[in-house]
Design an enzyme around this catalytic site. Structure first.
Site, PDB file in Angstrom:
ATOM      1  N   TYR A 108      -8.440  -0.007  -7.294  1.00 30.16           N
ATOM      2  CA  TYR A 108      -6.731   0.207  -7.728  1.00 30.16           C
ATOM      3  C   TYR A 108      -6.269   0.253  -9.148  1.00 30.16           C
ATOM      4  CZ  TYR A 108      -1.388  -1.366  -9.301  1.00 30.16           C
ATOM      5  OH  TYR A 108      -0.813  -1.824  -9.478  1.00 30.16           O
ATOM      6  N   GLU A 194       0.188   4.323 -10.998  1.00 34.59           N
ATOM      7  CA  GLU A 194       0.022   3.231 -10.117  1.00 34.59           C
ATOM      8  C   GLU A 194      -0.922   4.410  -9.159  1.00 34.59           C
ATOM      9  OE1 GLU A 194       0.776  -0.567  -7.878  1.00 34.59           O
ATOM     10  OE2 GLU A 194       1.503   1.536  -6.812  1.00 34.59           O
TER      11      GLU A 194
END
Length: 385
Positions: A108, A194
């Site tokens: 991530y 993101e």
């Protein structure tokens, strides 16, 4: 303003950030040409909606080349319901077709506008491709946070690479991605970028497999190319309409409509409604210089919400006089023809005169000079409706 995945990846590609090869289609007739461009046998079919959790909701499918067209046909024109949408879901008007990526490991990686530090902050984790909020809550030590004050330096990359457990041979590729992500944030007024997941492929390449970008809506006047990517079909129709008239509006799930001038007073009004046992149906700020036209549009937007049983108007006459605001309310209500009771609380310059004007009207109005009593009255009327 949120960008669709395909728009986010287009922006990343413009900055030289690696993403899977993909083609977006808006009809089944476009599938054949898209498959020729991809030239692979295994295809990932992704519904383009502005919501997370698409995979669990059936919005992401890995299929063979022969199965692509039926998968696209099933998605286009449907409404995808995820854990982040309402029960009505979001319309699928475009589908992204991507080549399959052979994944060795998932991470991530995100950049956020950090108001506390007045900078961009990097968030990263070894645990990519999952609900990152759950990871942060259950295993906060798995999250890496690095504040970027003015530029990305080598020690940032070394810290990030070490925390993610990457081999040092991958640090140059990681550095390239992080530095270019920072460039995207700075040049495009990004609030959030993101990548979930950032993947290490079987051939040891780092690729951004999915991307979400949120642009500062206040900067859209200078981000004209990005502004053109805005998809109004993915937004609340009332919020879109309110934006046209300079109204700050957010739809909620209560039954007491709110019309207030000033964001702070609007939040206090919602708190008072809750305190008195009711539920606000919206946040709506008509601005400190509430005009008759804005008030009219505000009444129309609130009034068309079928859940609203009563409307509470809470106005402080600071910039404009309360008697002028009262006249504006009366004129607006006559034009909108509301069939719902309206409780009005006026405070400030010429408030008494404003209340007298409201009480003399033949409209379903309740004038009050007490904030709490007005909220109590609105809650009571909502329960009687």
């Amino acid at each position: 303003m949120d960008l669709h995945e395909y728009c986010s990846k287009e922006l990343l590609m413009q900055h030289g950030i690696p993403v899977p090869h993909g083609v977006v289609v808006s009809s089944t007739q476009s599938v054949t040409a898209a498959l020729k461009q991809l030239g692979t046998q295994d295809i990932v079919v992704k519904a383009q909606v502005l919501s997370g959790g698409r995979g669990k909701a059936g919005g992401v499918k890995l299929v063979s080349k022969a199965e692509v067209e039926p998968a696209v046909q099933a998605m286009l024109g449907s409404r995808l319901v995820t854990k982040q949408t309402t029960d009505a879901g979001l319309p699928v008007e475009r589908v992204l077709l991507e080549e399959k990526t052979e994944i060795k490991q998932e991470f991530y990686l995100a950049m956020l506008l950090d108001r506390e530090h007045k900078s961009i902050t990097v968030l990263a984790s070894k645990e990519g491709g999952v609900d990152i909020e759950a990871v942060a809550a259950s295993n906060p030590e798995a999250m890496v946070q690095i504040v970027i004050h003015d530029a990305v330096y080598s020690y940032h990359i070394q810290t990030l690479g070490r925390k993610l457990g990457l081999d040092k041979s991958l640090y140059p590729a990681l550095s390239d991605i992080v530095m270019k992500m920072y460039g995207v944030c700075m040049s495009s007024d990004v609030m959030m970028l993101e990548i979930n997941p950032l993947v290490l492929t079987q051939s040891d390449q780092l690729i951004c497999l999915d991307a979400k970008i949120n642009i500062d809506q206040n900067a859209l006047t200078r981000q004209t190319k990005l502004s053109a990517m805005r998809d109004f079909s993915q937004e609340d129709k009332d919020e879109v309409e309110a934006d046209k008239y300079g109204l700050s509006y957010v739809s909620l799930d209560g039954n007491i409509g709110c019309m207030v001038n000033g964001a702070g007073l609007a939040m206090a009004t919602m708190d008072m409604i809750k305190f008195c046992g009711g539920n606000p149906a919206n946040f709506l700020d008509v601005g400190g210089d509430a005009t008759e036209e804005r008030v009219m549009h505000a009444f129309r937007i609130i009034g068309q919400d079928p859940n609203v049983k009563v409307i509470l108007v809470n106005i402080f006459g600071g910039i404009v006089r309360c008697d002028l605001i009262a006249q504006g309310i009366l004129s607006a209500l006559k034009q909108v023809s509301l069939n719902k009771p309206v409780v009005v609380r006026l405070e400030g310059h010429n408030a008494d005169l404003g209340r007298k004007l409201l009480l003399r009207s033949d409209l379903p109005l309740y004038a009050n000079d007490s904030f709490k009593e007005a909220a109590v009255q609105a809650v009571q009327l909502s329960k009687e409706a």
